[in-house]
Scaffold this motif. Sequence first.
Motif, mmCIF file in Angstrom:
data_model
loop_
_atom_site.group_PDB
_atom_site.id
_atom_site.type_symbol
_atom_site.label_atom_id
_atom_site.label_comp_id
_atom_site.label_asym_id
_atom_site.label_seq_id
_atom_site.Cartn_x
_atom_site.Cartn_y
_atom_site.Cartn_z
ATOM 1 N N MET A 28 0.854 -1.192 0.000
ATOM 2 C CA MET A 28 0.000 0.000 0.000
ATOM 3 C C MET A 28 0.885 1.235 0.000
ATOM 4 S SD MET A 28 -3.046 -1.165 2.563
ATOM 5 C CE MET A 28 -1.989 -2.030 3.701
ATOM 6 N N VAL A 29 0.697 2.068 -1.013
ATOM 7 C CA VAL A 29 1.456 3.306 -1.125
ATOM 8 C C VAL A 29 0.565 4.446 -0.657
ATOM 9 C CG1 VAL A 29 2.666 4.860 -2.700
ATOM 10 C CG2 VAL A 29 2.816 2.385 -3.037
ATOM 11 N N CYS A 30 1.040 5.173 0.342
ATOM 12 C CA CYS A 30 0.265 6.273 0.909
ATOM 13 C C CYS A 30 0.172 7.420 -0.096
ATOM 14 C CB CYS A 30 0.946 6.764 2.188
ATOM 15 S SG CYS A 30 0.024 8.064 3.033
ATOM 16 N N ILE A 70 -3.528 3.854 -0.446
ATOM 17 C CA ILE A 70 -4.137 4.007 0.868
ATOM 18 C C ILE A 70 -4.106 5.489 1.199
ATOM 19 C CG2 ILE A 70 -2.003 3.607 2.152
ATOM 20 C CD1 ILE A 70 -3.845 2.038 4.187
ATOM 21 N N VAL A 71 -5.153 5.965 1.821
ATOM 22 C CA VAL A 71 -5.298 7.397 2.066
ATOM 23 C C VAL A 71 -4.268 7.918 3.052
ATOM 24 C CG1 VAL A 71 -6.840 9.179 2.938
ATOM 25 C CG2 VAL A 71 -7.722 7.381 1.470
ATOM 26 N N CYS A 72 -3.994 7.190 4.105
ATOM 27 C CA CYS A 72 -3.022 7.668 5.088
ATOM 28 C C CYS A 72 -2.512 6.500 5.908
ATOM 29 C CB CYS A 72 -3.659 8.713 6.002
ATOM 30 S SG CYS A 72 -2.475 9.447 7.169
ATOM 31 N N LEU A 73 -1.220 6.498 6.139
ATOM 32 C CA LEU A 73 -0.619 5.476 6.998
ATOM 33 C C LEU A 73 -0.227 6.045 8.353
ATOM 34 C CD1 LEU A 73 1.519 3.535 4.370
ATOM 35 C CD2 LEU A 73 -0.511 2.714 5.581
ATOM 36 N N GLY A 74 -0.464 7.336 8.545
ATOM 37 C CA GLY A 74 -0.220 7.954 9.846
ATOM 38 C C GLY A 74 1.254 8.098 10.195
ATOM 39 N N ALA A 75 2.087 8.237 9.212
ATOM 40 C CA ALA A 75 3.521 8.384 9.459
ATOM 41 C C ALA A 75 4.059 9.557 8.654
ATOM 42 C CB ALA A 75 4.243 7.091 9.104
ATOM 43 N N CYS A 76 3.399 10.692 8.770
ATOM 44 C CA CYS A 76 3.748 11.868 7.973
ATOM 45 C C CYS A 76 5.193 12.301 8.177
ATOM 46 C CB CYS A 76 2.817 13.027 8.316
ATOM 47 S SG CYS A 76 1.076 12.660 8.006
ATOM 48 N N ASP A 77 5.743 12.055 9.351
ATOM 49 C CA ASP A 77 7.121 12.445 9.622
ATOM 50 C C ASP A 77 8.131 11.592 8.869
ATOM 51 O OD1 ASP A 77 6.267 10.287 11.294
ATOM 52 O OD2 ASP A 77 8.008 10.608 12.590
ATOM 53 N N LEU A 107 5.302 -1.109 8.179
ATOM 54 C CA LEU A 107 5.338 0.275 7.723
ATOM 55 C C LEU A 107 6.770 0.620 7.326
ATOM 56 C CD1 LEU A 107 3.873 3.025 7.434
ATOM 57 C CD2 LEU A 107 4.611 3.503 9.783
ATOM 58 N N ILE A 108 6.923 1.207 6.143
ATOM 59 C CA ILE A 108 8.240 1.554 5.635
ATOM 60 C C ILE A 108 8.224 3.039 5.293
ATOM 61 C CG2 ILE A 108 9.997 1.043 3.893
ATOM 62 C CD1 ILE A 108 8.353 -1.677 3.532
ATOM 63 N N GLY A 109 9.069 3.798 5.939
ATOM 64 C CA GLY A 109 9.111 5.237 5.730
ATOM 65 C C GLY A 109 10.329 5.677 4.964
ATOM 66 N N ASP A 110 10.295 6.938 4.543
ATOM 67 C CA ASP A 110 11.390 7.542 3.793
ATOM 68 C C ASP A 110 11.774 6.659 2.600
ATOM 69 O OD1 ASP A 110 11.667 9.717 5.682
ATOM 70 O OD2 ASP A 110 12.619 8.266 7.031
ATOM 71 N N VAL A 111 10.766 6.208 1.875
ATOM 72 C CA VAL A 111 10.985 5.257 0.781
ATOM 73 C C VAL A 111 11.520 5.969 -0.449
ATOM 74 C CG1 VAL A 111 9.912 3.521 -0.700
ATOM 75 C CG2 VAL A 111 9.081 3.827 1.641
ATOM 76 N N THR A 112 12.537 5.373 -1.028
ATOM 77 C CA THR A 112 13.082 5.825 -2.299
ATOM 78 C C THR A 112 13.277 4.602 -3.185
ATOM 79 O OG1 THR A 112 15.335 5.653 -1.452
ATOM 80 C CG2 THR A 112 14.280 7.830 -1.301
ATOM 81 N N ALA A 113 13.285 4.817 -4.479
ATOM 82 C CA ALA A 113 13.409 3.711 -5.438
ATOM 83 C C ALA A 113 14.709 2.942 -5.270
ATOM 84 C CB ALA A 113 13.276 4.233 -6.865
ATOM 85 N N ASP A 114 15.763 3.599 -4.823
ATOM 86 C CA ASP A 114 17.041 2.892 -4.669
ATOM 87 C C ASP A 114 17.020 1.890 -3.517
ATOM 88 O OD1 ASP A 114 17.037 4.928 -2.743
ATOM 89 O OD2 ASP A 114 19.179 5.333 -2.939
ATOM 90 N N ARG A 115 15.956 1.876 -2.714
ATOM 91 C CA ARG A 115 15.809 0.904 -1.619
ATOM 92 C C ARG A 115 14.913 -0.273 -2.006
ATOM 93 N NH1 ARG A 115 13.413 3.467 3.378
ATOM 94 N NH2 ARG A 115 13.844 1.393 4.183
ATOM 95 N N PHE A 116 14.350 -0.266 -3.221
ATOM 96 C CA PHE A 116 13.371 -1.289 -3.603
ATOM 97 C C PHE A 116 13.907 -2.712 -3.517
ATOM 98 C CE2 PHE A 116 10.401 1.513 -6.414
ATOM 99 C CZ PHE A 116 9.964 2.156 -5.273
ATOM 100 N N ASP A 117 15.121 -2.951 -4.016
ATOM 101 C CA ASP A 117 15.644 -4.327 -3.984
ATOM 102 C C ASP A 117 15.707 -4.831 -2.543
ATOM 103 O OD1 ASP A 117 15.866 -4.503 -6.733
ATOM 104 O OD2 ASP A 117 17.976 -3.899 -6.752
#
Length: 162
Positions: free
Chosen positions: A86-88, A127-134, A145-155
């Motif tokens: 689920m992508v916020c 998903i509308v919100c995961l509640g991890a805005c920070d 829950l996975i935060g600060d996601v960038t494409a270089d972390r996908f693998d």
Amino acid sequence: MAEPARIQVLSDDEVREIEEECAHLPDRKSAAIDAMMIVQRYRGWVSDESLHAIARLLGMSVENLDSIATFYNLIYRQPVGRHVVMVCDSVSCYVMGADGLRKAVEEHLGVGLGETTEDGRFTLLPIVCLGACDRAPTMMIDEELIGDVTADRFDEIFGRFD
């Protein structure tokens, strides 16, 4: 007479767990979300047949139960892959690049929103919100829950899931 039909649709374990939830709630209908989550844990999703059986078990209308299921975005009314991504897309995540993240996830998995990978491994949902805005932009895979996601972390991220 309805009891045998209910047990044919729901397993003994599902019925037992739902009854345990009902035992400590003010009325049986209060267990609606818990009951659907129990069935989903066993089956991966809540089919129409299961929804009807749960409604009978809780003494509520199928329409009322379905309205709860369609409102609550963690209840799946269609089959999903082994893992649900689920992508916020909340305002905070959007400002922090959620649109680009969604597109990158779609490209990485080779599916669009609402689709499941050919191997049945991942289903991608908004998903509308995961509640991890920070920690925006965020996504959730199953219950992680996975935060600060960038494409270089996908693998690394997707590699953790069979």
